[in-house]
Scaffold this motif. Structure first.
Motif, PDB file in Angstrom:
ATOM      1  N   HIS A 238       0.829  -1.209   0.000  1.00  0.00           N
ATOM      2  CA  HIS A 238       0.000   0.000   0.000  1.00  0.00           C
ATOM      3  C   HIS A 238       0.859   1.252   0.000  1.00  0.00           C
ATOM      4  O   HIS A 238       0.570   2.224  -0.681  1.00  0.00           O
ATOM      5  CB  HIS A 238      -0.931  -0.009   1.216  1.00  0.00           C
ATOM      6  CG  HIS A 238      -2.017  -1.038   1.067  1.00  0.00           C
ATOM      7  ND1 HIS A 238      -2.702  -1.564   2.132  1.00  0.00           N
ATOM      8  CD2 HIS A 238      -2.516  -1.641  -0.027  1.00  0.00           C
ATOM      9  CE1 HIS A 238      -3.574  -2.449   1.709  1.00  0.00           C
ATOM     10  NE2 HIS A 238      -3.482  -2.513   0.382  1.00  0.00           N
ATOM     11  N   GLU A 239       1.927   1.181   0.756  1.00  0.00           N
ATOM     12  CA  GLU A 239       2.829   2.316   0.829  1.00  0.00           C
ATOM     13  C   GLU A 239       3.366   2.634  -0.564  1.00  0.00           C
ATOM     14  O   GLU A 239       3.346   3.772  -1.022  1.00  0.00           O
ATOM     15  CB  GLU A 239       3.983   1.969   1.789  1.00  0.00           C
ATOM     16  CG  GLU A 239       5.030   3.036   1.960  1.00  0.00           C
ATOM     17  CD  GLU A 239       4.497   4.239   2.728  1.00  0.00           C
ATOM     18  OE1 GLU A 239       3.461   4.096   3.417  1.00  0.00           O
ATOM     19  OE2 GLU A 239       5.111   5.322   2.604  1.00  0.00           O
ATOM     20  N   ARG A 240       3.802   1.602  -1.242  1.00  0.00           N
ATOM     21  CA  ARG A 240       4.366   1.792  -2.578  1.00  0.00           C
ATOM     22  C   ARG A 240       3.325   2.383  -3.524  1.00  0.00           C
ATOM     23  O   ARG A 240       3.593   3.266  -4.314  1.00  0.00           O
ATOM     24  CB  ARG A 240       4.892   0.458  -3.104  1.00  0.00           C
ATOM     25  CG  ARG A 240       6.042   0.643  -4.063  1.00  0.00           C
ATOM     26  CD  ARG A 240       6.630  -0.696  -4.454  1.00  0.00           C
ATOM     27  NE  ARG A 240       7.105  -1.447  -3.311  1.00  0.00           N
ATOM     28  CZ  ARG A 240       6.802  -2.728  -3.085  1.00  0.00           C
ATOM     29  NH1 ARG A 240       6.013  -3.369  -3.927  1.00  0.00           N
ATOM     30  NH2 ARG A 240       7.269  -3.331  -2.043  1.00  0.00           N
ATOM     31  N   GLN A 241       2.114   1.853  -3.413  1.00  0.00           N
ATOM     32  CA  GLN A 241       1.045   2.357  -4.273  1.00  0.00           C
ATOM     33  C   GLN A 241       0.801   3.836  -4.043  1.00  0.00           C
ATOM     34  O   GLN A 241       0.605   4.609  -4.976  1.00  0.00           O
ATOM     35  CB  GLN A 241      -0.231   1.570  -4.014  1.00  0.00           C
ATOM     36  CG  GLN A 241      -0.257   0.259  -4.745  1.00  0.00           C
ATOM     37  CD  GLN A 241      -1.409  -0.597  -4.279  1.00  0.00           C
ATOM     38  OE1 GLN A 241      -2.180  -0.189  -3.416  1.00  0.00           O
ATOM     39  NE2 GLN A 241      -1.545  -1.763  -4.860  1.00  0.00           N
ATOM     40  N   ARG A 242       0.844   4.197  -2.750  1.00  0.00           N
ATOM     41  CA  ARG A 242       0.586   5.600  -2.439  1.00  0.00           C
ATOM     42  C   ARG A 242       1.653   6.475  -3.073  1.00  0.00           C
ATOM     43  O   ARG A 242       1.365   7.478  -3.724  1.00  0.00           O
ATOM     44  CB  ARG A 242       0.551   5.796  -0.929  1.00  0.00           C
ATOM     45  CG  ARG A 242      -0.795   6.287  -0.481  1.00  0.00           C
ATOM     46  CD  ARG A 242      -0.869   6.962   0.881  1.00  0.00           C
ATOM     47  NE  ARG A 242       0.321   7.174   1.642  1.00  0.00           N
ATOM     48  CZ  ARG A 242       0.746   6.358   2.603  1.00  0.00           C
ATOM     49  NH1 ARG A 242       0.112   5.252   2.851  1.00  0.00           N
ATOM     50  NH2 ARG A 242       1.823   6.671   3.284  1.00  0.00           N
ATOM     51  N   MET A 243       2.900   6.025  -2.933  1.00  0.00           N
ATOM     52  CA  MET A 243       3.994   6.803  -3.497  1.00  0.00           C
ATOM     53  C   MET A 243       3.827   6.952  -5.005  1.00  0.00           C
ATOM     54  O   MET A 243       3.988   8.025  -5.573  1.00  0.00           O
ATOM     55  CB  MET A 243       5.354   6.136  -3.217  1.00  0.00           C
ATOM     56  CG  MET A 243       5.705   5.962  -1.755  1.00  0.00           C
ATOM     57  SD  MET A 243       5.552   7.471  -0.808  1.00  0.00           S
ATOM     58  CE  MET A 243       7.026   8.327  -1.384  1.00  0.00           C
ATOM     59  N   GLU A 244       3.465   5.843  -5.612  1.00  0.00           N
ATOM     60  CA  GLU A 244       3.290   5.865  -7.056  1.00  0.00           C
ATOM     61  C   GLU A 244       2.184   6.815  -7.461  1.00  0.00           C
ATOM     62  O   GLU A 244       2.281   7.529  -8.449  1.00  0.00           O
ATOM     63  CB  GLU A 244       2.951   4.450  -7.546  1.00  0.00           C
ATOM     64  CG  GLU A 244       4.115   3.810  -8.270  1.00  0.00           C
ATOM     65  CD  GLU A 244       3.780   2.394  -8.661  1.00  0.00           C
ATOM     66  OE1 GLU A 244       2.818   2.226  -9.453  1.00  0.00           O
ATOM     67  OE2 GLU A 244       4.448   1.457  -8.165  1.00  0.00           O
TER      68      GLU A 244
END
Ligand code: HEM
Ligand code: FES
Lengths: 275, 235
Positions: A238-244
């Motif tokens: 989820h963290e990665r998705q948010r960053m993306e």
């Protein structure tokens, strides 16, 4: 008054704890051994391993106590068990615990293995702990088998004869297995002596270091929480998705955005590949 | 590893270590292993037995009734740990005290087999047991031919079940031998009737009636494999 005593004792004990910690590091060690995060869901299932440890410890303690009166010879074994049951104080309790704890131990081991199996806890990097666990299982079965003859009553005697004869059907080595267990080619004094030696010395001595190895490996990798690792993984994802997504808002113009779903799929895949 | 490579092991080092290792290893392992495995070495390699090989008295054959089996308990001398000669003789306290293996023997008169059964599906169909007539007249002092006749009609069976060795007993109600462990069933001749045993009961192969009218046996059984082709083991 009470308050002062309380502060004084707590100070004194704090001092003692600090003193020990300083010299042995025992407090951190205990913390390390005793506190272990486990997944929330199904947390009770993680007590099965501890239940096994507890019952094995009981076996060691009560077994050592039984040795104070038990006599491993064909002419006295039964009498000495009878003495434990009828004359020794709390003999029934001690022997009863050894007997019932042996039974529960087998059940707990089965449940514990089931839990590890169905949660996939044996997967990398924990394969060796499964292997150690299986060896422990075999040793405990050996203990249960050899212990039963020690009573030297009709139940234990015939159950052991049947067990040995089952062993005689093992391919190629059947005869050797029986002769090894019998200590000859007839049930006699040698049989009881070897079962005693195996039950009280050989297998406990083999089992103790393996329990150590099992616990060491457990602490090294942590308890396997399928949920635990999964939520961890999900959080990272989820963290990665948010960053993306932030990046997308910054660089991509709104009207030529790709479908969101595709991106999510890719992130998912990448997330897993990294694991 | 790196350290080792700097100082390579030469061929003679290697051989030296190998030979020394083998010698030291043998010195360290052979005694304890042979110590623990000595029963296997004695029984399987040297072919010795703990059980005495001599004749042992069972009892008077005239005591065997016409219709039912009866059992006798025999004590075979055994040599195991504190029963061995070396231990027994120097400290004889009670010369009659012997270390023995107690076995039960079932004796009955053979019932003629009318129709051979098939192991695993059905037992034999048998008639009435036939007690030798001579026993109605005398119970000892048999002649050579009378003894032959008695032995040809006598079933001398071990009570050790052919399945996994539990003690079987005669069930009067069913008129069969019944094993308490897994319900093996045998007829009066020891033939298989039902349950898990792969064959009939074990017979004593060395048995004889003597002039005193008593039966004597040696600790020897017919141990042909049964249905499962495994060599059985009489405990
Ligand atoms: C995993 C560990 C063990 C298991 C599963 C186990 C199992 C058993 C069982 C089933 C019996 C027969 C009890 C009965 O029917 O009354 C027995 C007897 C006995 N065990 Fe253990 N045992 C274990 C460990 C030990 C240890 C560590 C010792 C001693 C150092 C010991 C000493 C004895 C003795 C002296 C007896 C004979 C007394 C009796 O029959 O009650 N056991 N054991
Ligand atoms: S031991 Fe007799 S039926 Fe299994």
């Amino acid at each position: 008054m009470i308050g002062r005593i309380r502060t004084q004792t707590s100070e004194a004990s704090q001092f003692l704890v600090d003193w020990m910690e300083h010299r042995t590091g025992i407090v951190t060690m205990l913390e390390h051994f005793l506190y272990e995060p486990v997944p929330k869901r199904g947390a009770w299932l993680y007590t099965l391993g501890s239940a096994v440890l507890f019952t094995i410890t009981l076996q060691f303690l009560t077994g050592i106590l039984l040795l104070f009166y038990y006599v491993p010879t064909t002419d006295h074994a039964w009498n000495s068990v009878s003495y434990i049951m009828n004359d020794a104080y709390f003999g029934q309790l001690i022997r009863g615990i050894h007997y019932w704890s042996a039974n529960f131990l087998m059940a707990f081991i089965g449940l514990h293995m089931g839990q590890v199996f169905f949660s996939g806890g044996y997967k990398a990097p924990r394969e060796l702990n499964w292997v150690v666990g299986v060896i422990l299982l075999l040793l405990v079965i050996g203990l249960a088998f050899t212990g039963y003859l020690l009573r030297w009553d009709q139940d234990g005697f015939w159950a052991s004869v049947v067990g040995m004869k089952i062993g005689s059907y093992s391919p190629f080595v059947g005869g050797y297995v029986v002769h090894f267990l019998l200590g000859g080619d007839a049930v006699g004094p040698a049989t009881l002596s070897r079962f005693f030696a195996i039950h009280v010395w050989l297998l406990p001595a083999a089992i103790a270091p393996l329990i150590g190895a099992h616990l060491y490996l457990l602490r090294r990798h942590g308890v396997f929480g399928s949920e635990f690792e999964y939520t961890d993984r999900l959080a990272k994802l989820h963290e990665r998705q948010r960053m993306e997504e932030y990046a997308r808002y910054e660089t991509v113009e709104e009207d030529e955005g790709e479908p969101y779903v595709g991106r999510r799929d890719r992130a998912d895949r990448e997330g897993y590949e990294e694991e | 590893m790196a350290e080792l490579q700097k100082d390579p092991i030469t061929r003679s080092d290697f051989l030296g270590f190998g030979v020394m290792g083998a010698i030291v290893g043998a010195i360290l392992t052979i005694p304890p292993v042979a110590f623990v495995l000595s029963p296997i070495i004695k029984t399987d390699v040297l072919g010795e037995s703990d059980v005495g090989t001599g004749w042992v008295e069972v009892g008077p054959v005239s005591k065997v009734p016409a219709e039912e089996p009866t059992h006798f308990v025999v004590s075979f001398p055994i040599q195991q740990v504190y029963g061995t000669k070396a231990v027994e003789n120097p400290n004889v306290q009670d010369p009659n005290e012997k270390f023995t293996l107690r076995n039960a023997i079932w004796l009955s008169w053979k019932a003629p087999i009318k129709e051979q059964g098939r192991q695993g599906s059905n037992g034999d169909i048998i008639g009435k047991p036939e007690r030798p007539k001579i026993l109605d007249q005398k119970s000892s002092g048999f002649t050579e031919s009378e003894r032959k006749e008695i032995m040809s009609k006598l079933n001398v069976l071990s009570n050790s079940c052919a399945h996994l060795g539990c003690p079987v007993r005669w069930n009067e109600e069913k008129q069969l031998y019944l094993c308490p462990c897994h319900g093996g069933l045998y007829d009066i001749n020891g033939g298989w009737v039902g349950g898990p045993p792969p064959r009939g009961m074990y017979r004593y192969t060395d048995a004889e009636v003597r002039e005193d009218g008593k039966l004597y046996v040696k600790h020897k059984f017919n141990i042909e494999p049964g249905l499962n082709k495994q060599h059985p083991y009489v405990v």
